[in-house]
Design a protein around this motif. Structure first.
Motif, mmCIF file in Angstrom:
data_model
loop_
_atom_site.group_PDB
_atom_site.id
_atom_site.type_symbol
_atom_site.label_atom_id
_atom_site.label_comp_id
_atom_site.label_asym_id
_atom_site.label_seq_id
_atom_site.Cartn_x
_atom_site.Cartn_y
_atom_site.Cartn_z
ATOM 1 N N ARG B 110 0.848 -1.188 0.000
ATOM 2 C CA ARG B 110 0.000 0.000 0.000
ATOM 3 C C ARG B 110 0.887 1.243 0.000
ATOM 4 N N GLY B 111 0.269 2.408 -0.219
ATOM 5 C CA GLY B 111 1.044 3.641 -0.074
ATOM 6 C C GLY B 111 0.983 4.510 -1.313
ATOM 7 N N GLY B 112 1.932 5.427 -1.395
ATOM 8 C CA GLY B 112 1.926 6.448 -2.441
ATOM 9 C C GLY B 112 2.032 5.879 -3.844
ATOM 10 N N GLU B 113 2.858 4.846 -4.000
ATOM 11 C CA GLU B 113 3.043 4.222 -5.322
ATOM 12 C C GLU B 113 1.736 3.620 -5.810
ATOM 13 N N MET B 114 1.014 3.003 -4.886
ATOM 14 C CA MET B 114 -0.274 2.412 -5.240
ATOM 15 C C MET B 114 -1.244 3.509 -5.675
ATOM 16 N N ARG B 115 -1.229 4.614 -4.965
ATOM 17 C CA ARG B 115 -2.147 5.711 -5.304
ATOM 18 C C ARG B 115 -1.837 6.272 -6.687
ATOM 19 N N ARG B 116 -0.555 6.383 -7.008
ATOM 20 C CA ARG B 116 -0.184 6.873 -8.348
ATOM 21 C C ARG B 116 -0.701 5.914 -9.425
ATOM 22 N N PHE B 117 -0.521 4.618 -9.178
ATOM 23 C CA PHE B 117 -1.035 3.623 -10.130
ATOM 24 C C PHE B 117 -2.558 3.770 -10.277
ATOM 25 N N ALA B 118 -3.249 3.929 -9.149
ATOM 26 C CA ALA B 118 -4.715 4.027 -9.180
ATOM 27 C C ALA B 118 -5.155 5.235 -10.000
ATOM 28 N N LYS B 119 -4.475 6.346 -9.800
ATOM 29 C CA LYS B 119 -4.806 7.577 -10.534
ATOM 30 C C LYS B 119 -4.643 7.348 -12.042
ATOM 31 N N GLU B 120 -3.533 6.735 -12.419
ATOM 32 C CA GLU B 120 -3.275 6.523 -13.852
ATOM 33 C C GLU B 120 -4.237 5.489 -14.449
ATOM 34 N N ALA B 121 -4.580 4.498 -13.653
ATOM 35 C CA ALA B 121 -5.546 3.492 -14.119
ATOM 36 C C ALA B 121 -6.900 4.157 -14.367
ATOM 37 N N GLN B 122 -7.278 5.024 -13.454
ATOM 38 C CA GLN B 122 -8.557 5.728 -13.582
ATOM 39 C C GLN B 122 -8.557 6.612 -14.832
ATOM 40 N N ASP B 123 -7.489 7.379 -15.017
ATOM 41 C CA ASP B 123 -7.393 8.273 -16.185
ATOM 42 C C ASP B 123 -7.477 7.484 -17.488
ATOM 43 N N ALA B 124 -6.838 6.325 -17.509
ATOM 44 C CA ALA B 124 -6.765 5.549 -18.752
ATOM 45 C C ALA B 124 -7.926 4.555 -18.867
ATOM 46 N N LYS B 125 -8.856 4.594 -17.922
ATOM 47 C CA LYS B 125 -10.008 3.662 -17.903
ATOM 48 C C LYS B 125 -9.570 2.197 -17.985
ATOM 49 N N VAL B 126 -8.530 1.896 -17.281
ATOM 50 C CA VAL B 126 -8.013 0.525 -17.251
ATOM 51 C C VAL B 126 -8.822 -0.309 -16.248
ATOM 52 N N VAL B 127 -9.139 -1.535 -16.633
ATOM 53 C CA VAL B 127 -9.767 -2.448 -15.679
ATOM 54 C C VAL B 127 -8.660 -3.111 -14.854
ATOM 55 N N VAL B 128 -8.783 -3.000 -13.549
ATOM 56 C CA VAL B 128 -7.773 -3.574 -12.655
ATOM 57 C C VAL B 128 -8.317 -4.873 -12.084
ATOM 58 N N ARG B 129 -7.580 -5.950 -12.301
ATOM 59 C CA ARG B 129 -7.988 -7.189 -11.621
ATOM 60 C C ARG B 129 -7.168 -7.360 -10.359
ATOM 61 N N ILE B 130 -7.889 -7.505 -9.264
ATOM 62 C CA ILE B 130 -7.250 -7.782 -7.982
ATOM 63 C C ILE B 130 -7.265 -9.288 -7.816
ATOM 64 N N GLY B 131 -6.102 -9.895 -7.960
ATOM 65 C CA GLY B 131 -6.042 -11.355 -7.977
ATOM 66 C C GLY B 131 -5.104 -11.896 -6.910
ATOM 67 N N ALA B 132 -5.681 -12.444 -5.856
ATOM 68 C CA ALA B 132 -4.869 -13.003 -4.765
ATOM 69 C C ALA B 132 -4.635 -14.491 -4.993
ATOM 70 N N ASN B 133 -3.483 -14.966 -4.561
ATOM 71 C CA ASN B 133 -3.127 -16.392 -4.686
ATOM 72 C C ASN B 133 -2.671 -16.960 -3.352
ATOM 73 N N SER B 134 -3.036 -18.212 -3.107
ATOM 74 C CA SER B 134 -2.611 -18.846 -1.850
ATOM 75 C C SER B 134 -1.100 -18.890 -1.704
ATOM 76 N N GLY B 135 -0.391 -18.901 -2.836
ATOM 77 C CA GLY B 135 1.068 -18.994 -2.779
ATOM 78 C C GLY B 135 1.761 -17.691 -2.423
ATOM 79 N N SER B 136 1.012 -16.602 -2.324
ATOM 80 C CA SER B 136 1.697 -15.327 -2.064
ATOM 81 C C SER B 136 0.996 -14.499 -0.992
ATOM 82 N N ILE B 137 0.447 -15.164 0.004
ATOM 83 C CA ILE B 137 -0.207 -14.407 1.074
ATOM 84 C C ILE B 137 0.426 -14.627 2.442
ATOM 85 N N ALA B 138 1.310 -15.616 2.532
ATOM 86 C CA ALA B 138 1.952 -15.847 3.826
ATOM 87 C C ALA B 138 3.058 -14.818 4.026
#
Lengths: 358, 358
Positions: B110-138
């Motif tokens: 989380r943090g500033g980098e994420m917010r910058r990505f979110a802003k650019e995604a919104q401007d470009a109307k990009v669909v963001v998939r939030i995809g969690a995996n069991s192998g990368s949550i521990a």
């Protein structure tokens, strides 16, 4: 993990316990004509060797009954006589010693003959499976819609339950099969809600090949993950041994029973630097058969590799050139990608590693 | 038939509609390193030919981005950039023209980098998939129980949804994958209940062979038959083309989409007087490829044969010596068992038979 569970009444067919929280039973059915007696005995033994716990046998005619009686004497697992159209044939199955009889509410009439069968089933403590099929519920050349199939399958089953209960028979296993996944799921959801008997699940007439596996897994898993289902039969246009193997595998992938070691491996993508498909094939060759149950992860990159490898009993997470080997959740070694599988096998064969407890 | 349905918001990735009642999308993923550009283009074309509607592409490093940009220009279907660990790399994917980007809440801070990505995604109307995996949550070498995996997968996903919404991004597709069927089902049940976004479903790291098919079908079908799921990817340690084929077949066996003709055939038992497995193999050879969608029943006996044959578009119900052929619900001919398949094919090829409407 809290998965829903429907608690059914418990039935006993000889020593086999069905329902009431018992492990989900893997059923099979003989494909041979029982009059070819020696090949039928061989098929039965093969099924039992594959892990089949209850074997259904078609009795299409009166002349098959003596062979069925002989087969009961030979069988290490309980048999279920499969009877259609004729209550008197179903009664002969009981007389021959069948511990369980399947009757089809789509092609058996109500009335005095049914009551006689019920009385004899009760006296002999026979478990009666009421098994409806989409292929035998239409009347007078009707063509049914999906909704009508679901309604007919469930109402016929529930009617038969009521009729048997009225005669004092409460040793019942019930369930309905359609060649459609969604019809099968919908009909059994209704049946499960309306009674407390163990439910037998499966899809009928699935066809051959991968489509048949997908149909079976889809319906059986959907019901089991809703807590519905106490005994399963996978029905394929394939060998009866394969039906039993796939039945067991479905229970294993749902985490309901554990029969054999399991390899977890990733689909690979642009990140993967090894030929993972080949590594997995080699691992299967070199690792199996393994006694007991064990989860082995073989993963191609750093995204999910270390996570899955740590969760498994043994795991390799490949990197660009080096791989990490995990055992029981701990990193045990960094090795070159090339030697990783051999290193994993060394650990597995080492005297300190106890994987059998899963 | 009334199956439950979760109504999700609708998203658009270029011309592809996801969710909100649209047909469930079949996704795929390139297995080639994108820097091997020509083979990646070929893989992409093969996936599209197999019916893949959205192709995910791993971007492990900055140096892959120019290739991704070129691939977007070549692709007849929308692409989704698959990015882990780095928001700045995810931002480069957007800058290169990606209509959709998958990010993993298990390895993105989380943090500033994420917010910058979110802003650019919104401007470009990009669909963001939030995809969690069991192998990368521990975290910190933890080993999680099944309950903890479910909790972590769902809470991470829901946290990320909230963070993106706070930044004004509501073009989201969400979903969590585990290598365990029951964890995958449980996590997505929670996510589906707690948000209205389209859900991407699949099982990760299924392994190879039949076990992998069974895992995928089990989880995907269970969720879809509960009304959960708007886009699927089957992930196998196999070719990417096979992943797409199996994805389509799962949707077809559930009756959600129809892609190809389907043969219904019985498992056979002691009643069957023909070598049905061989007949089905021959039918597959002689009938496929067929244009359009058609259900053909090939059944071995009188118990369920006539019923299933009548329900199908075309059907054979074999008897002891004679078979009945059905077309669109009507008996059209009694023939010898031996000639039944040829007779069915004659009817299919006849000018009066219109099977394409299914």
């Amino acid at each position: 993990m809290i998965l829903p569970q429907r608690r059914s009444k418990q039935m006993k067919i000889e020593n086999l316990v069905v329902g009431g929280g018992a492990p989900v039973v893997v059923e099979g059915m003989l494909k041979q004509d029982i009059k070819k007696f020696d090949t039928s005995v061989e098929e039965l033994r093969n099924l039992v060797r594959e892990g089949c716990e209850l074997v259904r046998v078609a009795l299409p005619t009166r002349s098959t009954v003596p062979f069925f009686k002989k087969l009961i004497a030979e069988s290490p697992v309980p048999l279920m006589a499969d009877v259609h159209f004729s209550w008197s044939l179903a009664r002969e199955a009981i007389a021959s010693g069948a511990p369980s009889v399947r009757v089809n509410p789509g092609n058996m009439r109500r009335g005095g003959e049914m009551r006689r069968f019920a009385k004899e089933a009760q006296d002999a403590k026979v478990v009666v499976r009421i098994g409806a099929n989409s292929g035998s519920i239409a009347e007078n050349n009707e063509r049914l819609s999906a909704d009508e199939v679901v309604k007919r399958l469930s109402s016929r089953t529930l009617d038969f339950i009521k009729l048997f209960e009225d005669e004092g028979v409460t040793t019942l296993i019930v369930g309905a099969k359609s060649s459609s996944v969604s019809e099968t799921v919908s009909a059994n959801r209704i049946i499960a809600r309306e009674c407390e008997y163990p439910i037998h699940i499966g899809v009928t007439a699935t066809g051959a090949g991968k489509m048949a596996l997908l149909k079976s897994a889809s319906a059986i898993s959907t019901l089991l993950l809703e807590g519905i289902g106490d005994t399963v039969r996978v029905s394929l246009t394939d060998t009866s041994e394969e039906e039993v193997r796939i039945g067991r595998q479905i229970l294993q992938v749902l985490g309901l029973r554990r029969f054999s070691p399991e390899i977890i491996s990733c689909p690979t993508c642009g990140r993967c630097k090894v030929d993972l498909q080949r590594v997995v094939e080699e691992a299967e060759k070199r690792l199996f058969p393994l006694p007991g149950w064990l989860k082995i992860a073989i993963m191609g990159c750093v995204v999910n590799g270390p996570g899955e490898a740590r969760e498994a009993d043994l795991g390799i997470a490949y990197g660009v050139k080096k791989a990490v080997i995990f055992a029981k959740g701990k990193k045990v070694k960094y090795v070159s990608n090339i030697s990783a599988l051999s290193e994993l096998i060394k650990i597995l064969n080492g005297s300190n590693f106890d994987g059998s407890k899963g």
